[in-house]
Design an enzyme around this catalytic site. Structure first.
Site, short mmCIF file in Angstrom:
data_model
loop_
_atom_site.label_atom_id
_atom_site.label_comp_id
_atom_site.label_asym_id
_atom_site.label_seq_id
_atom_site.Cartn_x
_atom_site.Cartn_y
_atom_site.Cartn_z
N ASP A 67 1.12 -1.26 -0.33
CA ASP A 67 0.02 -0.07 -0.09
C ASP A 67 1.02 1.11 0.03
OD1 ASP A 67 -2.81 1.11 0.19
OD2 ASP A 67 -1.84 2.31 1.65
N TYR B 92 3.89 9.37 0.69
CA TYR B 92 4.47 8.70 1.67
C TYR B 92 6.00 9.15 1.14
CZ TYR B 92 0.29 6.43 2.78
OH TYR B 92 -1.02 6.14 2.86
N LYS C 275 -1.76 6.12 -4.62
CA LYS C 275 -2.64 7.23 -4.38
C LYS C 275 -2.47 8.33 -4.99
CE LYS C 275 -3.44 4.73 -0.08
NZ LYS C 275 -1.98 4.42 0.49
N HIS D 253 -6.48 10.03 -2.75
CA HIS D 253 -6.10 9.81 -1.22
C HIS D 253 -7.07 10.46 -0.39
CE1 HIS D 253 -2.22 9.51 0.84
NE2 HIS D 253 -3.07 9.09 1.74
N ASN E 68 -11.26 7.64 2.19
CA ASN E 68 -11.72 8.90 3.13
C ASN E 68 -12.88 9.50 2.69
OD1 ASN E 68 -9.17 8.59 5.23
ND2 ASN E 68 -7.92 9.44 3.29
N GLY F 242 -5.10 1.14 15.31
CA GLY F 242 -5.56 2.17 15.94
C GLY F 242 -4.38 3.15 16.27
N SER G 270 -0.14 4.06 15.50
CA SER G 270 0.63 5.05 14.26
C SER G 270 0.77 6.44 14.83
CB SER G 270 -0.03 4.84 12.96
OG SER G 270 0.43 5.50 11.92
N GLU H 242 3.81 8.75 17.52
CA GLU H 242 4.93 9.56 17.20
C GLU H 242 4.45 10.76 16.51
OE1 GLU H 242 6.82 7.92 13.24
OE2 GLU H 242 5.36 6.21 13.91
N LYS I 257 1.30 -1.54 8.80
CA LYS I 257 2.81 -0.92 8.57
C LYS I 257 3.55 -1.44 9.76
CE LYS I 257 6.24 2.08 9.62
NZ LYS I 257 6.81 2.61 11.27
N PRO J 163 11.22 -6.46 10.84
CA PRO J 163 11.01 -7.91 10.42
C PRO J 163 10.30 -8.98 11.02
CG PRO J 163 13.40 -7.10 9.88
CD PRO J 163 12.73 -6.00 10.86
N ARG K 163 7.96 -8.18 13.20
CA ARG K 163 6.60 -7.75 13.28
C ARG K 163 5.94 -8.02 12.03
NH1 ARG K 163 6.37 -2.06 16.67
NH2 ARG K 163 6.44 -3.02 18.66
P1 NAP Z 1 -0.87 0.73 11.56
O1 NAP Z 1 -0.45 -0.08 10.60
O2 NAP Z 1 -2.09 0.36 12.37
O3 NAP Z 1 0.26 0.89 12.86
C1 NAP Z 1 1.52 1.06 12.36
C2 NAP Z 1 2.09 1.33 13.65
O4 NAP Z 1 2.31 0.10 14.76
C3 NAP Z 1 3.75 1.62 13.58
O5 NAP Z 1 4.06 2.43 14.64
C4 NAP Z 1 4.26 0.38 14.11
O6 NAP Z 1 5.51 0.50 14.48
C5 NAP Z 1 3.37 -0.24 15.09
N1 NAP Z 1 3.04 -1.80 15.03
C6 NAP Z 1 3.24 -2.58 13.79
N2 NAP Z 1 3.01 -3.76 13.85
C7 NAP Z 1 3.06 -3.87 15.28
C8 NAP Z 1 2.87 -5.06 16.21
N3 NAP Z 1 2.61 -6.38 15.76
N4 NAP Z 1 2.84 -4.86 17.50
C9 NAP Z 1 3.06 -3.63 18.04
N5 NAP Z 1 3.23 -2.59 17.22
C10 NAP Z 1 3.21 -2.79 16.13
O7 NAP Z 1 -1.03 2.05 11.16
P2 NAP Z 1 -0.84 3.17 9.47
O8 NAP Z 1 0.59 2.82 9.33
O9 NAP Z 1 -1.41 4.35 10.05
O10 NAP Z 1 -1.78 2.46 8.56
C11 NAP Z 1 -1.30 1.40 7.75
C12 NAP Z 1 -0.97 1.67 6.33
O11 NAP Z 1 -2.46 2.30 6.04
C13 NAP Z 1 -0.30 2.95 6.32
O12 NAP Z 1 1.30 2.51 6.42
C14 NAP Z 1 -0.61 3.44 4.79
O13 NAP Z 1 -0.06 2.45 3.96
C15 NAP Z 1 -2.02 3.34 5.14
N6 NAP Z 1 -2.83 4.57 5.42
C16 NAP Z 1 -3.57 5.00 4.57
C17 NAP Z 1 -4.07 6.32 4.76
C18 NAP Z 1 -5.15 6.89 3.92
O14 NAP Z 1 -5.71 8.06 4.03
N7 NAP Z 1 -5.49 6.27 2.67
C19 NAP Z 1 -4.07 6.94 6.04
C20 NAP Z 1 -3.12 6.30 7.03
C21 NAP Z 1 -2.63 5.33 6.62
P3 NAP Z 1 6.87 -0.26 14.02
O15 NAP Z 1 7.15 0.30 12.61
O16 NAP Z 1 8.09 0.35 14.92
O17 NAP Z 1 6.83 -1.60 13.92
#
Ligand code: NAP
Length: 314
Positions: free
Chosen positions: A32, A37, A66, A99, A158, A209, A212, A215, A260, A264, A266
């Site tokens: 994705d 990004y 996107k 997006h 969105n 939740g 992400s 930070e 995300k 590795p 995770r």
């Molecule tokens: P997420 O995947 O829900 O969470 C990522 C966070 O959780 C990072 O801080 C990561 O830290 C941590 N994490 C990952 N796996 C974990 C595990 N097994 N245990 C504990 N912590 C864990 O959040 P996101 O990145 O916001 O959303 C995922 C993807 O959705 C994005 O990367 C992007 O591709 C997409 N997205 C799209 C939009 C949009 O507007 N369309 C908006 C937001 C996101 P580490 O990296 O340190 O492991």
């Protein structure tokens, strides 16, 4: 589309190519990405590396990108898509998404790329500059990308239900995907039901939740779903981690998920959710955590970070 994808937001450029290769090795076949990004060049390097090493072929992977807000005007949509394709070293995208339902004034690629939210970051008081581009014009230009073979599927991110109803009045090509924030604190049941009613699949972003958003200063530590009681109880019962329970909950309610991680171990953890099933009672207890808590809310961050109040959900 593989139900579990690899999210690329906030992976630093220096780590992206190796993360993508590592993710392919771990078993991810869905990536994705997005122009915004700022790591599509490095994502392309990783994908190319994985393909030339024979780990995967182009047909094996699903790549989403996107359209950024500054490219909504119909005359700029193809330019934006071609830029993402060139950066990703791909001939086509599997899915291209609008997006945000937010049109901003065009910023030429030579001026700044990715353009991000501020029209002129060097201005004395930098602000966003909304552009007057109706979403139906952007959608028609997205449809033209399918006709040209640059993208296989198109969709939106969105959007709320009202925007989906509107989109369905003029879409000649049905949106294949709605990508929205969804996790147990923001279950979005009505929106998901609305999308399904139109035959649109749903991908949940930020499936973990608050994780992400720590930070970015957009969530408090106390809001971690990893420590929510029903999540911890289910994790204990199944011998899984709280993160795996959250991801399993997302898949079991029929949404794709795109977690995300830069780590590795995770990557493997987040993929290993096919070997257990949450009971109806566990699913209901986790869903009952809903409090309509949106972490990724333009109505908040546009003002806090970009000096411009631009709500879209309210
Ligand atoms: P997420 O995947 O829900 O969470 C990522 C966070 O959780 C990072 O801080 C990561 O830290 C941590 N994490 C990952 N796996 C974990 C595990 N097994 N245990 C504990 N912590 C864990 O959040 P996101 O990145 O916001 O959303 C995922 C993807 O959705 C994005 O990367 C992007 O591709 C997409 N997205 C799209 C939009 C949009 O507007 N369309 C908006 C937001 C996101 P580490 O990296 O340190 O492991």
């Amino acid at each position: 589309m593989p139900l579990i994808g690899f999210g690329l937001w906030k992976i630093p450029q220096s780590e992206t190519a190796s993360s993508v290769v590592e993710a392919v090795r771990a078993g991810y076949r869905h990536f994705d990405s997005a122009a915004d990004y700022a790591n599509e060049v490095q994502t392309g390097e990783g994908l190319t590396h994985a393909m030339s090493d024979g780990l995967v072929s182009r047909d094996d992977v699903w790549v989403t990108s996107k359209l950024w807000n500054t490219f909504h005007a119909p005359e700029h949509v193809e330019e934006a898509c071609r830029k993402s394709l060139a950066d990703l070293q791909l001939e086509y995208l599997d899915l291209y998404l609008i997006h945000f339902p937010i049109a901003l004034e065009y910023v030429p690629i030579e001026t700044r790329y990715p353009p991000e939210w501020l029209h002129d970051p060097d201005a004395e008081t930098p602000v966003m500059k909304p552009a007057q581009v109706p979403l139906h014009e952007t959608w028609a230009a997205m449809e033209a990308l399918v006709d040209k073979g640059l993208v296989k599927n198109i969709g939106v991110c969105n959007y709320n239900s009202a925007l989906l109803h509107d989109l369905m009045t003029y879409a000649k090509i049905r949106p294949a995907m709605l990508q929205i924030e969804a996790h147990p604190y923001l279950t979005q049941d009505k929106l998901i039901r609305c999308a399904r009613g139109y035959g649109i699949d749903v991908t949940a972003f930020s499936p973990l939740g608050a994780q992400s958003y720590f930070e970015l200063g957009m969530a408090d530590e106390g809001e971690s779903l990893l420590k929510a009681a029903p999540v911890m109880v289910a994790a204990e019962a199944h011998g899984k981690t709280p993160a795996q329970v959250l991801l399993r909950w997302g898949v079991q309610r029929g949404t794709a998920i795109i977690p995300k991680t830069s780590k590795p171990e995770r990557m493997r953890e987040n993929l290993a959710i096919e070997d257990f099933e949450l009971s109806q009672v566990e699913m209901a207890a986790i869903s009952a955590l809903n409090q309509n808590r949106r972490f990724n809310d333009p109505g908040v961050f546009t003002e806090a970070a970009f000096n411009t109040f631009h709500p879209i959900y309210d």
